[in-house]
Design a protein around this motif. Structure first.
Motif, short mmCIF file in Angstrom:
data_model
loop_
_atom_site.label_atom_id
_atom_site.label_comp_id
_atom_site.label_asym_id
_atom_site.label_seq_id
_atom_site.Cartn_x
_atom_site.Cartn_y
_atom_site.Cartn_z
N GLY A 22 0.78 -1.32 -0.02
CA GLY A 22 -0.07 -0.09 -0.10
C GLY A 22 0.92 1.25 -0.11
N TYR A 23 2.04 1.08 0.23
CA TYR A 23 2.95 2.18 0.36
C TYR A 23 3.93 2.58 -1.02
CZ TYR A 23 6.80 5.35 2.03
OH TYR A 23 7.57 6.40 1.99
N ILE A 24 4.16 1.56 -1.62
CA ILE A 24 4.96 1.66 -2.64
C ILE A 24 4.24 2.06 -4.13
CG2 ILE A 24 5.96 0.09 -4.54
CD1 ILE A 24 6.79 -1.99 -2.56
N THR A 25 4.81 3.25 -4.64
CA THR A 25 4.23 3.84 -5.60
C THR A 25 5.15 3.86 -6.94
OG1 THR A 25 5.32 6.04 -5.24
CG2 THR A 25 3.05 5.60 -4.03
N GLN A 26 4.37 4.18 -8.01
CA GLN A 26 5.09 3.99 -9.41
C GLN A 26 6.04 5.17 -9.78
OE1 GLN A 26 4.78 1.28 -11.49
NE2 GLN A 26 3.60 0.47 -9.97
N VAL A 27 5.89 6.44 -8.77
CA VAL A 27 6.71 7.28 -9.18
C VAL A 27 7.74 7.32 -8.30
CG1 VAL A 27 4.92 8.93 -9.68
CG2 VAL A 27 5.35 8.73 -7.32
N ALA A 28 7.81 6.30 -7.36
CA ALA A 28 9.08 6.35 -6.19
C ALA A 28 10.27 5.77 -7.32
CB ALA A 28 8.95 5.62 -5.04
N ILE A 29 11.42 6.14 -7.35
CA ILE A 29 12.50 5.54 -7.86
C ILE A 29 13.56 4.78 -6.98
CG2 ILE A 29 12.21 7.05 -9.84
CD1 ILE A 29 14.46 8.75 -8.89
N SER A 30 13.60 5.32 -5.66
CA SER A 30 14.27 4.70 -4.61
C SER A 30 13.71 4.36 -3.52
CB SER A 30 15.67 5.36 -4.60
OG SER A 30 15.43 6.60 -3.77
N PHE A 31 14.11 3.30 -2.58
CA PHE A 31 13.55 2.97 -1.41
C PHE A 31 14.80 2.62 -0.28
CE2 PHE A 31 10.54 1.80 -4.79
CZ PHE A 31 9.37 2.22 -4.19
N VAL A 32 14.35 3.00 0.95
CA VAL A 32 15.33 2.93 1.96
C VAL A 32 14.56 1.56 2.46
CG1 VAL A 32 16.05 3.66 4.25
CG2 VAL A 32 15.54 5.27 2.54
N VAL A 33 15.70 0.40 2.62
CA VAL A 33 15.19 -1.04 2.94
C VAL A 33 15.76 -1.58 3.93
CG1 VAL A 33 14.06 -1.36 0.61
CG2 VAL A 33 16.39 -1.67 0.97
N ASP A 34 15.61 -2.85 4.30
CA ASP A 34 16.53 -3.54 5.12
C ASP A 34 16.37 -4.75 4.78
OD1 ASP A 34 14.23 -4.49 6.56
OD2 ASP A 34 14.70 -3.06 8.27
N ASP A 35 16.91 -5.91 5.49
CA ASP A 35 16.78 -7.33 5.09
C ASP A 35 15.32 -7.77 5.46
OD1 ASP A 35 19.29 -7.48 4.63
OD2 ASP A 35 20.21 -8.04 6.48
N THR A 36 14.60 -7.05 6.09
CA THR A 36 12.99 -7.51 6.27
C THR A 36 12.08 -7.33 5.20
OG1 THR A 36 12.23 -5.71 7.47
CG2 THR A 36 13.43 -7.21 8.73
N ASN A 37 12.43 -6.09 4.19
CA ASN A 37 11.42 -6.06 3.53
C ASN A 37 12.13 -5.76 1.95
OD1 ASN A 37 13.08 -3.52 3.59
ND2 ASN A 37 11.54 -2.72 5.13
N ILE A 38 13.29 -5.69 1.70
CA ILE A 38 13.80 -5.66 0.28
C ILE A 38 13.34 -6.61 -0.46
CG2 ILE A 38 15.94 -7.08 0.96
CD1 ILE A 38 17.40 -4.89 -0.92
N ALA A 39 13.07 -7.74 -0.37
CA ALA A 39 12.61 -8.56 -1.31
C ALA A 39 11.09 -8.22 -1.87
CB ALA A 39 12.53 -9.96 -0.61
N PHE A 40 10.31 -7.88 -0.86
CA PHE A 40 8.97 -7.13 -1.57
C PHE A 40 9.18 -6.26 -2.33
CE2 PHE A 40 8.08 -8.38 2.97
CZ PHE A 40 7.59 -9.80 2.68
N VAL A 41 10.05 -5.26 -2.28
CA VAL A 41 10.22 -4.06 -3.11
C VAL A 41 10.77 -4.67 -4.44
CG1 VAL A 41 11.33 -1.69 -3.62
CG2 VAL A 41 10.75 -2.61 -1.24
N GLN A 42 11.78 -5.32 -4.37
CA GLN A 42 12.50 -6.26 -5.71
C GLN A 42 11.49 -6.87 -6.51
OE1 GLN A 42 15.50 -8.28 -3.36
NE2 GLN A 42 17.23 -6.99 -4.24
N SER A 43 10.65 -7.25 -5.93
CA SER A 43 9.59 -8.20 -6.82
C SER A 43 8.41 -7.28 -6.97
CB SER A 43 8.98 -9.39 -5.88
OG SER A 43 8.35 -8.89 -4.63
#
Length: 294
Positions: free
Chosen positions: A272-293
């Motif tokens: 619900g937070y990821i948007t199409q206009v965002a080009i970079s994300f601050v992540v960590d080991d708990t959530n990076i896989a969700f952003v990558q996919s």
């Protein structure tokens, strides 16, 4: 030239992968959506652009907003860690918070991308209207210049003039600030799940309920929900209310809700937070896989 942070350092510190380190040594993990690369960067250097704002605007942001909002965020964090169910804000603090959120949306460099796109669209409209007469209307020294090229060459002047105006004019009486204060009562989500919150380069995520055949968001559309991260375990969430909120009260009690289910956090605050206009994300080991996919 000074480096100006488009996302304040006090917010980035809430996402540090080494939070116990000294401030000058704290780092974050950043995922670049375009290159699909991950990098570790010091917070002092992250999301910093040289000479992005005028000195006057940078001073205004630091003195009128960031210092005081950082104190509010710290108090929220202390209340959440103390398992308190709410935090109280004075009228002045409450309105400051909403002004800050509006400014965070307006100060981001995505606004320059929008302005550039509008200038290109304007040029195309003028060419369509005037046809072969268009080139005759242009001064000789600009015949080989496109609006895009002129915008790129003048970007520093355009950006500073734009942000000087919109940031200084964002007051309690601003129509967007007023709408947010009156119709978006906030609550704080304290994330105790195994998945941390994200942070992206445009900071806030606004979600809209619009007809399926509507392809873009218009000025008169109202977000149904707004998400503003505080840290990897805390964020503000604001739901549209049909009932107008009294903005003259002396004090506002902001509820702190504990969420501890991974599935709920992923659905509402990752997907619900990821948007199409965002080009970079601050992540960590708990959530990076969700952003990558995504």
């Amino acid at each position: 030239m000074p480096r100006d942070h488009i996302i304040p350092k006090f917010i980035l510190r809430g996402f540090a992968i080494n939070p116990t380190a000294k401030k000058q040594n704290q780092k974050i993990m950043i995922y670049d959506r375009g290159t699909k690369q991950v990098k570790i960067e010091k917070i002092a250097d992250a999301y910093a652009i040289r000479d992005f704002n005028s000195p006057e605007t940078e001073k205004l942001l630091a003195q009128r907003y960031e210092s005081d909002v950082a104190k509010i965020f710290k108090r929220i964090s202390d209340h959440a860690e103390g398992n308190l169910g709410s935090v109280a804000l004075s009228n002045a603090e409450y309105k400051l918070l909403f002004r800050f959120f509006v400014i965070m949306w307006r100060r981001n460099n995505i606004q320059m991308d929008k302005a550039k796109e509008m200038s290109i669209q304007l040029e195309n409209i003028m060419k369509s209207i005037f046809g072969s007469h268009y080139n005759k209307m242009i001064k000789p020294e600009y015949k080989d210049y496109s609006f895009e090229k002129m915008f790129d060459e003048k970007i520093d002047d355009v950006r500073k003039a734009f942000y000087d105006k919109v940031i200084s004019e964002t007051t309690d009486d601003d129509s967007t600030v007023q709408k947010a204060i009156k119709y978006y009562p906030p609550f704080i989500v304290h994330n105790k799940s195994g998945i941390h919150f994200l942070l992206h380069n445009t900071y806030a995520t606004l979600r809209y309920f619009v007809p399926q055949d509507q392809k873009e968001i218009y000025e008169y559309d109202n977000p149904s929900i707004m998400i503003y991260p505080i840290s990897k375990t805390l964020c503000f969430c604001m739901l549209r209310s049909e009932k107008e909120i009294d903005i003259t009260k002396d004090e506002y009690i902001i509820p702190i809700e504990v969420w501890n289910k991974d599935a709920d956090i992923k659905q509402h605050f990752i997907d619900g937070y990821i948007t199409q206009v965002a080009i970079s994300f601050v992540v960590d080991d708990t959530n990076i896989a969700f952003v990558q996919s995504h």
